[in-house]
Design a protein around this motif. Structure first.
Motif, mmCIF file in Angstrom:
data_model
loop_
_atom_site.group_PDB
_atom_site.id
_atom_site.type_symbol
_atom_site.label_atom_id
_atom_site.label_comp_id
_atom_site.label_asym_id
_atom_site.label_seq_id
_atom_site.Cartn_x
_atom_site.Cartn_y
_atom_site.Cartn_z
ATOM 1 N N GLY A 107 51.917 67.582 52.550
ATOM 2 C CA GLY A 107 53.100 67.285 53.361
ATOM 3 C C GLY A 107 52.993 66.043 54.205
ATOM 4 N N ARG A 108 52.205 65.056 53.762
ATOM 5 C CA ARG A 108 52.026 63.840 54.559
ATOM 6 C C ARG A 108 53.190 62.867 54.405
ATOM 7 N NH1 ARG A 108 46.761 63.586 52.259
ATOM 8 N NH2 ARG A 108 47.313 61.549 51.364
ATOM 9 N N GLY A 109 54.141 63.179 53.540
ATOM 10 C CA GLY A 109 55.284 62.296 53.349
ATOM 11 C C GLY A 109 55.469 61.912 51.903
ATOM 12 N N TYR A 110 56.021 60.729 51.693
ATOM 13 C CA TYR A 110 56.419 60.314 50.349
ATOM 14 C C TYR A 110 56.138 58.829 50.148
ATOM 15 C CZ TYR A 110 59.124 64.632 50.861
ATOM 16 O OH TYR A 110 59.501 65.932 51.090
ATOM 17 N N VAL A 111 56.077 58.444 48.894
ATOM 18 C CA VAL A 111 56.004 57.032 48.530
ATOM 19 C C VAL A 111 57.142 56.755 47.552
ATOM 20 C CG1 VAL A 111 54.681 55.186 47.449
ATOM 21 C CG2 VAL A 111 53.513 56.904 48.844
ATOM 22 N N LEU A 112 57.958 55.768 47.878
ATOM 23 C CA LEU A 112 59.095 55.409 47.040
ATOM 24 C C LEU A 112 58.738 54.154 46.251
ATOM 25 C CD1 LEU A 112 61.973 56.364 46.462
ATOM 26 C CD2 LEU A 112 62.779 54.924 48.330
ATOM 27 N N HIS A 113 58.663 54.300 44.943
ATOM 28 C CA HIS A 113 58.277 53.203 44.054
ATOM 29 C C HIS A 113 59.525 52.595 43.414
ATOM 30 C CE1 HIS A 113 53.995 54.554 43.982
ATOM 31 N NE2 HIS A 113 54.542 55.762 44.120
ATOM 32 N N PHE A 114 59.627 51.270 43.419
ATOM 33 C CA PHE A 114 60.721 50.560 42.764
ATOM 34 C C PHE A 114 60.157 49.696 41.641
ATOM 35 C CE2 PHE A 114 62.129 51.109 47.187
ATOM 36 C CZ PHE A 114 63.350 51.742 46.990
ATOM 37 N N GLU A 115 60.913 49.616 40.538
ATOM 38 C CA GLU A 115 60.507 48.769 39.408
ATOM 39 C C GLU A 115 61.746 48.140 38.777
ATOM 40 O OE1 GLU A 115 57.907 50.297 36.363
ATOM 41 O OE2 GLU A 115 57.270 51.944 37.669
ATOM 42 N N ASP A 116 61.564 46.965 38.201
ATOM 43 C CA ASP A 116 62.613 46.370 37.387
ATOM 44 C C ASP A 116 62.678 47.091 36.048
ATOM 45 O OD1 ASP A 116 63.361 44.172 39.140
ATOM 46 O OD2 ASP A 116 61.409 43.292 38.641
ATOM 47 N N MET A 117 63.862 47.111 35.453
ATOM 48 C CA MET A 117 63.977 47.560 34.069
ATOM 49 C C MET A 117 63.135 46.627 33.198
ATOM 50 S SD MET A 117 65.770 50.154 32.764
ATOM 51 C CE MET A 117 66.373 49.595 31.180
ATOM 52 N N PRO A 118 62.405 47.166 32.223
ATOM 53 C CA PRO A 118 61.603 46.300 31.358
ATOM 54 C C PRO A 118 62.414 45.211 30.671
ATOM 55 C CG PRO A 118 60.996 48.589 31.054
ATOM 56 C CD PRO A 118 62.217 48.587 31.927
ATOM 57 N N GLN A 119 63.666 45.537 30.305
ATOM 58 C CA GLN A 119 64.522 44.563 29.633
ATOM 59 C C GLN A 119 65.873 44.508 30.345
ATOM 60 O OE1 GLN A 119 64.680 46.104 25.624
ATOM 61 N NE2 GLN A 119 62.876 44.960 24.996
ATOM 62 N N GLN A 120 66.222 43.332 30.841
ATOM 63 C CA GLN A 120 67.532 43.136 31.453
ATOM 64 C C GLN A 120 68.102 41.820 30.971
ATOM 65 O OE1 GLN A 120 68.706 44.434 35.321
ATOM 66 N NE2 GLN A 120 66.630 45.081 35.877
ATOM 67 N N PRO A 121 69.408 41.735 30.690
ATOM 68 C CA PRO A 121 70.345 42.847 30.781
ATOM 69 C C PRO A 121 70.129 43.856 29.656
ATOM 70 C CG PRO A 121 71.421 40.968 29.799
ATOM 71 C CD PRO A 121 70.058 40.497 30.219
ATOM 72 N N LEU A 122 70.793 44.995 29.773
ATOM 73 C CA LEU A 122 70.720 45.993 28.719
ATOM 74 C C LEU A 122 71.352 45.468 27.441
ATOM 75 C CD1 LEU A 122 71.746 49.227 30.664
ATOM 76 C CD2 LEU A 122 69.443 48.597 29.925
#
Length: 289
Positions: free
Chosen positions: A223-238
């Motif tokens: 219960g120490r909290g959270y980690v929010l991970h962000f990443e780019d889509m591997p291929q953009q645009p779709l």
């Protein structure tokens, strides 16, 4: 039940997660249907029960932490990693589509993201289906419409609001591994098995040119909290072809899940046949609508 909800909303996070983990294992043992689906889904992705046994407890943690996340004024501790990819997405000025699978604390993903970026870039718009129980519907309506979050109905009008938000340069958030109603998805491979998959996420990005950002909210131990991970889509645009774009999104969700398979909801009925529903989510209207 409302009393239980109020009690859980006041408990410390470490205790909620301890109680939730026990609850997850109770459900796993008493429900053969859930247990079988959990094991089968994990096996289809190449995992044994030993590999993902932590996910049993995390399913219970998801339930136990919900009252606090929906009711608390202050969010629990949440570290953000690779937030610069979100800044790059905003800098393009075309709106952002945040995508996360049923992994970790996906409820906190939108809350923490909105808290950080909505004061500058406007609210994050999400689709919302009211609960059947009146008391829970009231609680969820309040939770879904926290500052920086705009919840819209799962109707054609709601989808139009998503498009308008993206065209204003704002953001929307979706769970693309959620099985949509009949007629609002396509069959596409997910961990090597055909799964009925929503087309809405792909259509929104294709029609508005919005950037797509992947999100994964990981629970920390004890219960120490959270980690929010962000990443780019591997291929953009779709890809311009809808089926190809949907497959790209499924593959991106697989990528996120494989980074933390012990926190994915393997017991979710991902491969079920879609329900028939006339007044549920609607496909995004064509550009210019």
């Amino acid at each position: 039940m409302p009393t239980v909800f109020r009690v859980f909303s006041a408990l410390p996070l470490w205790l909620l997660h301890a109680v939730g983990a026990a609850l997850g294992w109770v459900v796993f043992f008493v429900s053969p249907t859930y247990r079988r689906r959990f094991i089968d889904n994990a096996a289809g992705a190449g995992y044994s029960l030993a590999d993902v046994r932590a996910a049993v407890g995390h399913a219970g943690r998801m339930v136990a932490e919900a009252p606090r996340l929906w009711s608390a004024r202050a969010l629990p501790p949440c570290e953000m990693r690779n937030a610069e990819c979100v800044e790059r997405a905003w800098s393009a000025g075309r709106g952002v589509v945040f995508l996360t699978p049923h992994i970790g604390c996906f409820e906190l993903s939108v809350q923490a993201t909105a808290q950080r970026w909505s004061p500058v870039h406007g609210p994050i718009t999400i689709l919302y289906r009211p609960a059947r129980q009146p008391w829970l519907a009231r609680v969820m309506e309040t939770a879904r419409n926290r500052p920086g979050i705009e919840a819209v109905p799962t109707t054609l009008q709601g989808v139009r609001q998503l498009i308008k938000a993206l065209r204003r340069g704002e953001a929307v958030g979706l769970l693309p591994d959620q099985v949509p109603p009949q007629g609002l998805g396509v069959w596409s491979p997910f961990f090597g098995r055909e799964a009925y998959t929503m087309t809405l996420a792909a259509r929104l990005a294709q029609q508005t040119g919005a950037a797509v950002v992947l999100v994964r909210c990981e629970r920390l131990p004890r219960g120490r909290g959270y980690v929010l991970h962000f990443e780019d889509m591997p291929q953009q645009p779709l890809a311009p072809e809808l089926d190809a774009a949907v497959l790209q999104i499924n593959q991106a969700m697989e990528h996120l899940i494989r980074q933390s398979p012990g926190q994915y909801l393997w017991g979710y009925a991902r491969y079920k046949h879609p329900r028939s529903e006339k007044h549920a989510s609607a496909p995004a209207p064509e550009a210019g609508a």
